[in-house]
Design an enzyme around this catalytic site. Sequence first.
Site, PDB file in Angstrom:
ATOM      1  N   ASN A   9       0.871  -1.175   0.000  1.00 38.37           N
ATOM      2  CA  ASN A   9       0.000   0.000   0.000  1.00 38.37           C
ATOM      3  C   ASN A   9       0.910   1.228   0.000  1.00 38.37           C
ATOM      4  OD1 ASN A   9      -1.847   2.011   0.422  1.00 38.37           O
ATOM      5  ND2 ASN A   9      -2.359   1.423   2.529  1.00 38.37           N
ATOM      6  N   LYS A  11       0.166   4.269  -0.346  1.00 39.17           N
ATOM      7  CA  LYS A  11      -0.478   5.481   0.201  1.00 39.17           C
ATOM      8  C   LYS A  11      -0.164   6.670  -0.703  1.00 39.17           C
ATOM      9  CE  LYS A  11      -0.184   3.411   4.720  1.00 39.17           C
ATOM     10  NZ  LYS A  11      -0.272   3.594   6.140  1.00 39.17           N
ATOM     11  N   HIS A  96      -9.669   1.400   4.360  1.00 44.53           N
ATOM     12  CA  HIS A  96      -8.430   1.677   5.098  1.00 44.53           C
ATOM     13  C   HIS A  96      -8.727   2.688   6.207  1.00 44.53           C
ATOM     14  CE1 HIS A  96      -4.403   2.905   6.152  1.00 44.53           C
ATOM     15  NE2 HIS A  96      -4.000   1.777   5.592  1.00 44.53           N
ATOM     16  N   GLU A  98      -7.136   5.128   7.287  1.00 47.97           N
ATOM     17  CA  GLU A  98      -6.875   6.535   6.941  1.00 47.97           C
ATOM     18  C   GLU A  98      -8.032   7.119   6.140  1.00 47.97           C
ATOM     19  OE1 GLU A  98      -2.988   5.798   5.260  1.00 47.97           O
ATOM     20  OE2 GLU A  98      -2.242   5.343   7.266  1.00 47.97           O
ATOM     21  N   GLU A 168      -5.878  -4.457  10.373  1.00 47.81           N
ATOM     22  CA  GLU A 168      -4.848  -3.445  10.605  1.00 47.81           C
ATOM     23  C   GLU A 168      -5.178  -2.657  11.871  1.00 47.81           C
ATOM     24  OE1 GLU A 168      -2.679  -2.368   6.720  1.00 47.81           O
ATOM     25  OE2 GLU A 168      -4.435  -1.099   6.844  1.00 47.81           O
ATOM     26  N   GLY A 174       2.005   2.581  10.741  1.00 46.41           N
ATOM     27  CA  GLY A 174       2.993   3.652  10.585  1.00 46.41           C
ATOM     28  C   GLY A 174       3.661   4.066  11.881  1.00 46.41           C
ATOM     29  N   SER A 214       2.931  -1.763  10.498  1.00 49.38           N
ATOM     30  CA  SER A 214       4.371  -1.871  10.790  1.00 49.38           C
ATOM     31  C   SER A 214       4.914  -3.273  10.536  1.00 49.38           C
ATOM     32  CB  SER A 214       4.678  -1.408  12.221  1.00 49.38           C
ATOM     33  OG  SER A 214       4.303  -0.055  12.380  1.00 49.38           O
TER      34      SER A 214
HETATM   35  P1  PGA Z   1       2.493   0.519   7.636  1.00 53.04           P
HETATM   36  O1  PGA Z   1       1.071   0.742   6.910  1.00 53.04           O
HETATM   37  O2  PGA Z   1       3.032  -0.796   7.139  1.00 53.04           O
HETATM   38  O3  PGA Z   1       3.331   1.688   7.200  1.00 53.04           O
HETATM   39  O4  PGA Z   1       2.228   0.499   9.095  1.00 53.04           O
HETATM   40  C1  PGA Z   1       0.215  -0.349   6.661  1.00 53.04           C
HETATM   41  C2  PGA Z   1      -1.066   0.170   6.077  1.00 53.04           C
HETATM   42  O5  PGA Z   1      -1.547   1.230   6.511  1.00 53.04           O
HETATM   43  O6  PGA Z   1      -1.659  -0.453   5.165  1.00 53.04           O
END
Ligand code: PGA
Length: 251
Positions: A9, A11, A96, A98, A168, A174, A214
């Site tokens: 992903n 982003k 997601h 976000e 998630e 993140g 992460s």
């Molecule tokens: P991350 O993001 O691996 O940077 O924690 C995962 C995601 O939001 O899909």
Amino acid sequence: MRNKIVAANWKMNLDHKDGINILQEVSDKLQFKTNAKVIIATSYIHLHEAISLKNLNSQINIAAQNCSAYDSGAHTSEISAKMINSCGVKYVILGHSECRDHLHEDNYLLMQKVSQALSNNLHIIFCCGETLLQREKKIHFKHIQKQLEESLFHLSSEYMSKIYIAYEPIWAIGTGVTASSGQAQEMHKYIRSLFSKKYGDICSESIPILYGGSCNSANASELFSQPDIDGGLIGGASLKADSFISIIKSF
Ligand code: PGA
């Protein structure tokens, strides 16, 4: 045997040139046979070129990071599932955290997006996850159940082969804090039990459930070795070809 999946992903990272370069690099370095399905969710600006890359490794699938709940019309800035499909893209991430947070996407809107995506023949990586506060209050299982029930459980079982779940936990995205393999396994097993109750064992045993938050080359093997963890949705660690490739090798 369930599909193993490693999905990137990106982003809102990588401009046009950098994105195509990384895609090319992953494609070139993926010169081994993996038993994982590899999916890369680029940003919208890359989709068409990514799909059209002449020498794109056939093990790579391209995804969009979202789609509209509507078919067409006065929805400035949005991109429909039909448009995504028209580029040759067959996968989309929905729900997601976000997007739930920044774009105020709720379970009802996501249900509409799910229907749009499926009626345009897209596979869906459907994300769910709880906040740290919800986990501390011990309402995380209820929260995940509600997210799945309200956005996915209107579907009949014939669509289930197009659904992949990504668990998630928001507190792990993140942040560099990963859920322990025990915490992730516990939730994945619970999610599978919800599918079992609603759709039966054959469906629940075949639905891929990915972990995201992460996940990186140092912790992927431990996470992916859990019985109900079928791969990962990878943010930060997918932005460098080498680290993404080493996650693909983690099975
Ligand atoms: P991350 O993001 O691996 O940077 O924690 C995962 C995601 O939001 O899909």
